[in-house]
Structures are given as C-alpha cells and as structure tokens.
Motif scaffolding. Structure first.
Motif, mmCIF file in Angstrom:
data_model
loop_
_atom_site.group_PDB
_atom_site.id
_atom_site.type_symbol
_atom_site.label_atom_id
_atom_site.label_comp_id
_atom_site.label_asym_id
_atom_site.label_seq_id
_atom_site.Cartn_x
_atom_site.Cartn_y
_atom_site.Cartn_z
ATOM 1 N N THR A 217 0.861 -1.190 0.000
ATOM 2 C CA THR A 217 0.000 0.000 0.000
ATOM 3 C C THR A 217 0.889 1.228 0.000
ATOM 4 O O THR A 217 2.124 1.125 -0.118
ATOM 5 N N ALA A 218 0.258 2.355 0.207
ATOM 6 C CA ALA A 218 1.020 3.606 0.181
ATOM 7 C C ALA A 218 1.976 3.727 1.354
ATOM 8 O O ALA A 218 2.994 4.414 1.257
ATOM 9 N N ASP A 219 1.665 3.083 2.480
ATOM 10 C CA ASP A 219 2.528 3.268 3.647
ATOM 11 C C ASP A 219 2.941 1.961 4.338
ATOM 12 O O ASP A 219 3.500 1.977 5.415
ATOM 13 N N GLY A 266 5.488 -0.736 8.082
ATOM 14 C CA GLY A 266 4.638 0.420 7.831
ATOM 15 C C GLY A 266 5.365 1.731 8.036
ATOM 16 O O GLY A 266 6.358 1.792 8.769
ATOM 17 N N ILE A 267 4.843 2.811 7.414
ATOM 18 C CA ILE A 267 5.412 4.150 7.588
ATOM 19 C C ILE A 267 4.299 5.017 8.177
ATOM 20 O O ILE A 267 3.280 5.295 7.534
#
Length: 907
Positions: A217-219, A266-267
C-alpha cells in the motif's frame, strides 16, 4: 657355613601367550632359608626332546617374567629356581604344564575417555581430536567411517593409527564437519564399534528465500520468508528486519527478536519532538551474553586449549576484567577485548586450570559479572600429607590424604612405590590400593628407602607424593638379656647383663641402668654404659633395691630388663599335632620383690632369628599354642612379668609340628545290590586300621567301563557302611571303590568291585490272577484267567494250561509250548466223571512263571471250623463244604469271606 635349603618356588603358570612370547608367573617359596629372596632364574625346554636352558640374563625380582624369542606353534615347559641373600639356591620348581606358543584370541575392545561418550561440542573455526585405545588379540584392524564411507586424510582432516590406538583430528571446523564418526575394530575374535558424535556450533544461515513482498500500500507492506536451511547447531531465537532506500547505501533497523516468519512494515505519520534536542552519547548498563552451554560445567581434556567467547554490550564500552577463583589469571592466559566481545584463551590446559572463571564488565552506568566453571580432565595431583605411621625392622607403614585435585574423575586407586637410597629407580609395591594407608613389607633390615604414593583416575596416574628424607628400616632393640648380680657389699652391688638377642636392625649404642628403692614408685637413672657391666656404689646398708637396664639404638630405647626371678624349667612341650601343641612350666621361685602378674610366651622357627609373641597375657603356667604350620620346627620360650619388667626367658627344645595319626587303610567292598536302571547300592566293611583316629567320612567313587576316570559319587559325608549311588546311565556297566577319611586325610581306596550293569531287574512272571472255570461239558472244561500282578519286568508272551488227574501227580500240557495269547481256553478230550486238577502259568522272555492251580476235588468235602478273636473275646464258626464238581479256590474263599463277615471285624 652351612645354609638352610631354600624351598622351590611354585609351579609356573601362563598368563599371556603370543606367537613368539610367553609370560609366566609363580608363587614365592614357602621357606626362604632364613634369608630374603633376592632373585629368580627361569629355564625353558622345548618339547618333546629339548634340554633345559636359561631364559633370563638379568636378575628377576618379581614373580612374573616374559620369555621372548620363542618359535611360533612350538610347545615349551618352564621351571623356576629361587636365590636368597645368603647365596643359597633352591631346587627347580615343578615344571609348568606344556604351553603352546601361539596367539591368544581376545575379542576387540574400544576404550575412550568419558568426554567422547557424550556429544562433542565446539564452535566453528575450532579444531577437534577424537582418540581411542584398542585392545584385542591378535591386533585388531581399525577403520573410521562417516555416513557409511571410510574417512580419508585431507588437508584439514588427519587420521592416524598405531598398534593399539588411533586418533582423528580436524582443523578449522565448519558446520559440515560435524556428524557421527564410527570407529570399528575387528579381528578373528569379533567386532567392536564406537560412535563419536561431533556438533559444530556456528551462526545460522540466511533465511530461505526468496523474501516475498506482498500487500503493498502507500505506507506499508507484508514481508514473508522461510527459516534457514542451517540453524548453526542451535535453535533460532529470532529474526532481524532491516530496510534501505534504493538510493542509499546504509541499512536501517526495522525490528528484531521476531519469532514469526512474516512481518508488516509500515510508515506512520511524523511526530514532533518537544523542546531542543541535545546531541550526546547514550548510556547503557553493561550486559554479558553468556551462551547457555557456558552456564553448564565446561569440561575439557588436559593438553587441549580453552576458548571462552562472550559477547558484551554497554555504552560507553565497558572495561573487562577476568579472574580465576578470586585471584588474577596466570601468565599463560590470553585475554582479548573488543567493543562487542571478550575472549579468554588458555593453551595446554592441565589439572591446575580447573576452577571458577569470573568475568566483570564495568562502565559509568553500572557493573555486570558472570562466571564459567571449567573442569579439566587430567590425571590427579599428588596425594596430600604423606606421613610415616610406623617403622619396624621389616616394614614401613605410610598414610596420606586424597589429592587436592582429582583431575575431574573419581580416584580409582593408589600406587605405592619404594626405592633404596642407593638406587635411582622406583619399584612398585602395590598398584591397586584402595585405602589411605599401606604397610610395605618385607623390607631389608637396616636399609634406607625412599617411598612415594601416586593416585590414579580414569585418565591415568597423577603426580607423586614423596618422602623427603630416606627412612631407615629398623626399630628399638629388644631388652638386654640375663640381668644378674656378680658381686655385692653392704654399700654397693655389681651387675652384668648380655646384649639383646635382636638389636632392631640398628647397632646398640649404649645401655641405661636405673635403680628404685623398694616401696617407692620412682625410678632414678644411675648412668649410661658402653659395656655390659656396672657397679653401683653409695647404697644405704640394709635397704632393698630394684635394678633395671635398657638398650639404646638410634630409634630409641628398649623395654627394660628387671633383676627378677627366672621361670622354673624345664619347659615341657606336649600334645603335639600338625598345627598345635601345649606348653607347661613352673612359676619362679623368686618374684623380684613384686608379684608375678602374667607370662609372655613367644615362638620362633628354628630357621629364623626373630621371635613372635604368642601370648602376652597368660596368667597360668600352661598354654595351648595354635595356628602353627605343619612340618615346621619351632622353639618356644616363656618369661615371667611383674610391675618392673620381664624375667630372662626359659626356652624349650626344638619341636616339629606333625600329627601322631596316619591315614586309614582301605575298606573292603562286600556287595553291590538293589540294581536298577539308574542306581545301585554299594556296601563295604570298615578298614582294618583307622590310623589311630576315628573315621569321619567315606568317599565312594565310580568308573564307567567305557571311561578311564574315577568320579566321586557322594558330596556329603557318609558314615554308614553302605551308600546308594544314583544318576547312572541305563545300560552302562560300572565298577566302584571306597576310601576312608580321618583327621589326617583320605586313605588308599579299596580294590574295585566287579562291573555291574545299570538296568532294572527282570524275573519270571507271577501266577495269573482270577483263574476260574467258566463252563464244562462231558469231555471238556473251559477256564479263564487274568493277567499276573507282576510281569517280572518283561512283557507277557503267552499262557500255558496244564491238567492232571486228581489222584495223580503228572501234569500234561494241553496248549502249545509257546503259550496262548488269549485269557480263556477250552480243554478238550477229557474223560467223563473224571476229576482233574488244572493249572495256568504265564510266560515271558525269562521263562514260565509260577502256576495258579485249580485242585479242589470231592475228597475236600467236609466240615471246616474257624476260630477268630480280638480284645473283646473270641468266636468259633463252622462251615460244611461239599465238592460237587470242579470249583476254584477263589470261589471257595469268596464264600468263606462272606460267611465270616457276619461276625463283624476280626483279627
């Protein structure tokens, strides 16, 4: 000078044989001629016609010897002669039994140290060495295998063999070098195997890929992987995840100590840090990452290297300190310290390196300590506190304590050795001592010796504990002899004495004379004298004095000789047997001014100088001496003792210990009876002479006609004049003989009996049972019968029937001579109205048995009276009998019995 003869040594017996070597051993002579045995000579002879030749060319001290240079498969005899310190040589021993010079077959055996019975653990990069000792005869072949394939030498792996040992060494070990190494030893006697298990510990391999990235995903994203194929020899404790932007070179820590094989990366959104941030070093307390294996006792064999590797943590970098048993390390210990680990290396480990090793890490944030216990498998250290407990003229008794270090293995035994002060080599006294003391004997009187004691464990013999100074084998002398008065005035007395019979192994230096005024307890010294006479002056007239004298050597002073009365002789020796006798004497006429408390009795073999105490507390004037040796010649002496010492001795003449009895004569076998298939009874008469001693037992022996050896039949004592021999083999023939035994021993056996065959007895059969007339016509009679009660031990072959006219005695056989196979027969061609007697006989292999007769005729018609009685009275009855025709005796008897039963019980 005439020397007593030395008895021959015992018969040599083999203890080891090989194709050209034989080791024999023997026992010492029973009598050494009065002097110490100093050596033996061994002679050999090759059978069948060889001559005796000397086998040793150096002096043999021990009672074992290995004869080499022999011919394979040849047969030899050996004999031994002894020599004592006076130069007397014994006659040769009885020759050994014939011994064939050939290899003995002994099944192979593999012996390894205790550390090789468990898994051998080591770290990658270290070396290991597997060792084993081999035994077996002939020498076994050896081979190392791993995974079913023979191990071969490489640049890093080396296999070595010698005659009875082998080693396998591996350098710079990696994980694949571990596994099971199988050592196999084989010879014609069998096969032996031992499995060595080696485990090399290393860092685990990389997780098994590929590393899959999913759910992106994006993060965040999901990472999955598989466990490594190689866990490094230990359980996987966790995983570390790192990340790196593709445009950068530096990896950044994401997570650690992960237990699963997947992780979601994750970010998140950023977070602001409140206030100003000051740049400074982070402070962490020290930590020591001790391997679980090091928390156990680390066991290592002597001679190997110890390597302790311990990772460290902490900020700032901690300082490291090592010590052993709370003391600084020795110089040979090497310590390496970095920011991430410390290592301790000690080469050539020995028993002194066993102990507790402590590591301490310290920085400004704190202190952390840990310890590792190391046990070095080595031979023991020297036994502690070696002391001399007792010294006599022929022995030294040593005592010691267990070693301070046992080498990591239980002490199995101790080895005691001696060395004459004039020699350089030690000789073993005992090699299997399990106590903490030992009496070393016999030693050469007057000689000086060094002694040492060594402990032995599973890894070998340790360091010795040695006596510092030489010990002289001697003791205090015996008391001077015959203290007597030679002259006397009213103020002086002159005394004389003789030197001790035994000086204790060391020269008498001087004599000490003491005096005591009668009625007092204190003794006062008069003077010391080099000679054996003295005059004591300045005595008080009319006073009574007691005197005693001591002999002194470098070990001390003897017991005193007191001026006292003598035991009245002669000393009678009575009741002489093979191991005992009785002594009788009279009390002294003068008791020396003090009552006689007891007597001391001593004995001496005529071939020896030393006296042995038999009793030191006899209170009567007679004594029974026991535990003497049959055939030895002894002299006895008796001394009276009061509170001031012992009198001069009264000696007997020489007496030879032998029994007055002789063995009994031979018995006489009377008969062999009651013969069955497995037993016979032997009967005999007592011997004409019992040897003047009661017969206590008879020994019965048997011999099979097919054999040559006599075998004893009775294990328990037999005092009767007959014995039932059992356990015989059916059909075999045996002869028997008997010997009588008394207190002296077993006498000559009797003459053998005649041969007797072991089989059940066989006879002619008994008479048939239940013979009866079952039918008759004008010209025939039919009779029947049953089997005899006894067939005589042989099967019934048939029956014979005979008839006879009543008025005649001539019997006629009416059946075939071979008999009938049935139990019923019709007798034909008889004369009408003629009375007959009939008899039936059974027939077996031994012949015709007793007949059963039917002979009741008309002339037996009449009246019969019977009288019966018991304790209550008597009764009389009559019966009239009329013979109408032929009637069996059995039928008549049954009718009589029914008639008498009406009178009740009778006797």
């Amino acid at each position: 000078m005439a020397l007593d003869p030395v008895d021959p040594p015992g018969q040599p017996v083999p203890v080891f044989t090989a194709k050209n070597v034989i080791t024999i051993k023997w026992t010492k002579p029973e009598y050494d001629g009065g002097f110490k045995i100093t050596g033996y000579t061994v002679e050999k002879r090759e059978l069948p016609a060889g001559r005796w030749i000397r086998a040793n060319f150096t002096n043999i001290i021990e009672t074992t010897f290995t004869v080499s240079g022999l011919t394979q498969d040849a047969v030899y005899e050996f004999r031994v002669m002894a020599r004592n310190s006076a130069g007397a040589v014994s006659g040769p021993s009885e020759p050994s039994d014939p011994i064939t010079c050939t290899d003995s077959i002994v099944e192979p055996r593999i012996m390894v140290d205790a550390i090789f019975k468990d898994v051998v653990l080591l770290r990658a990069g270290e070396s290991f060495k597997l060792e084993a000792d081999i035994s077996g005869q002939p020498t076994p072949s050896m081979v190392w295998t791993k995974d079913g394939k023979e191990v071969e030498n490489t640049l890093k792996l080396d296999v070595k063999f010698n005659e009875m040992a082998t080693t396998l060494s591996n350098k710079d070990s990696v994980r694949s070098d571990g596994g099971e190494f199988v050592l196999t030893a084989a010879n014609v006697g069998g096969i032996s195997k031992h499995i060595f298990r080696v485990k090399v510990l290393d860092r685990p391999g990389p997780p098994f890929g590929p590393l899959r990235v999913s759910n992106v995903t994006a993060d965040n994203c999901l990472l999955t992987w598989a466990p490594p194929l190689d866990d490094g020899g230990g359980k996987i404790e966790g995983y570390v995840v790192e990340k790196r932007e593709s445009s950068r070179l530096v990896w950044t820590h994401v997570a650690s100590d992960l237990q699963a094989t997947e992780y979601k990366v994750g970010i998140g959104e950023h977070a602001d840090v409140a206030g100003a941030v000051v740049t400074q070093d982070r402070a962490d307390e020290p930590d020591l990452d001790i391997d679980p294996e090091l928390r156990k006792i680390v066991t290592i064999k002597a001679g190997l290297s110890l390597r302790l590797f311990i990772p460290i943590k902490g900020r700032p970098t901690p300082s490291i300190k090592w010590d052993k048993d709370d003391a600084p390390l020795q110089e040979k210990a090497q310590v390496e310290v970095t920011s991430s680990y410390t290592a301790l290396v000690i080469d050539q480990m020995n028993r002194a390196d066993s102990g507790k090793y402590t590591i301490t890490a310290e920085n400004s944030s704190g202190t952390k300590s840990a310890f590792v216990v190391v046990r070095v498998l080595d031979t023991p250290s020297a036994p502690g506190k070696l002391t001399v407990k007792e010294i006599t003229s022929q022995s030294v008794t040593l005592a010691w304590e267990v070693p301070l270090l046992d080498g990591g293995s239980k002490i199995k035994n101790y080895i005691v050795e001696k060395r004459e002060s004039t020699r350089k080599t030690y000789a073993a006294v005992v090699t299997n001592c399990h106590a903490l003391s030992w009496k070393i004997e016999p030693l050469q009187e007057g000689c000086s010796y060094y002694f040492r004691v060594l402990a032995e464990n599973a890894y070998g013999i340790g360091l010795p504990a040695v006596t510092v100074d030489p010990l002289k084998v001697s003791e205090v002398p015996q008391a001077p002899r015959s203290l007597t008065v030679t002259d006397q005035t009213n103020t002086s007395i002159s005394l004389a004495w003789e030197s001790p019979e035994y000086d204790g192994g060391s020269r008498v230096i001087q004599y000490l004379l003491e005096v005591q005024l009668k009625g007092q307890e204190k003794w006062s010294g008069v003077n010391t004298y080099k000679t054996m006479e003295a005059t004591v002056c300045n005595l008080n007239p009319g006073e009574e004095y007691l005197f005693r004298v001591f002999a002194l050597n470098d070990k001390g002073k003897s017991d005193p000789r007191v001026l006292s009365g003598h035991v009245i002789g002669p000393l009678h020796v009575a009741g002489v047997a093979e191991d005992r006798c009785s002594l009788v004497w009279r009390a002294p006429l003068h008791d020396g001014g003090n009552p006689i408390t007891h007597y001391v009795i001593e004995r001496r073999e005529t071939g020896r100088l030393a006296w042995t105490v038999v009793s030191s507390s006899c209170t009567t004037t007679c004594y029974k001496v026991t535990n003497l040796l049959e055939g030895n010649e002894y002299t006895f002496r008796v001394m009276a003792v009061n509170n001031y010492g012992a009198s001069s001795p009264l000696e007997s003449g020489a007496v030879i210990m032998k029994t007055p009895f002789v063995v009994p004569g031979p018995p006489h076998i009377e008969d062999v009876t009651d013969i069955t298939h497995d037993g016979m009874t032997v009967a005999w008469t007592a011997p004409e002479s019992d040897g003047d001693s009661a017969i206590t037992n008879y020994v019965v022996e048997k011999k099979d006609r097919a054999g040559i050896k006599w075998t004893r039949c009775n294990r328990q004592k037999v005092t009767d004049l007959s014995f039932r021999v059992t356990g015989l083999t059916t059909g075999h023939e045996y002869e028997f003989r008997v010997a009588a035994e008394n207190v002296v021993g077993l006498g000559e056996p009797s003459l053998p009996s005649s041969y007797c065959k072991a089989c059940d007895p066989k006879y002619k059969p008994g008479c048939p049972a239940y013979v009866n007339v079952v039918d008759s016509t004008r010209s025939s009679i039919t009779v029947s019968w049953g089997k005899p009660l006894s067939d005589g031990g042989s099967a019934i072959l048939g029956y014979i029937v005979e008839v006879c006219k009543a008025e005649q005695e001539e019997w006629t056989m009416v059946t075939p001579p071979t008999g009938l196979r049935v139990n019923k027969y019709e007798i034909p061609k008889l004369t009408e109205s003629q009375e007959y007697k009939i008899q039936v006989c059974a027939l077996n292999k031994l012949g015709v048995g007793e007949p059963a007769v039917l002979d009741a005729t008309r002339r037996h018609t009449g009246s019969y009276e019977i009288k019966i009685k018991n304790s209550l009275g008597s009764a009389t009855a009559s019966i009239a009998v009329e013979i109408l025709g032929i009637l069996t005796t059995l039928l008549l008897f049954s009718r009589l019995k029914r008639f008498l039963s009406s009178f009740g019980s009778f006797c």
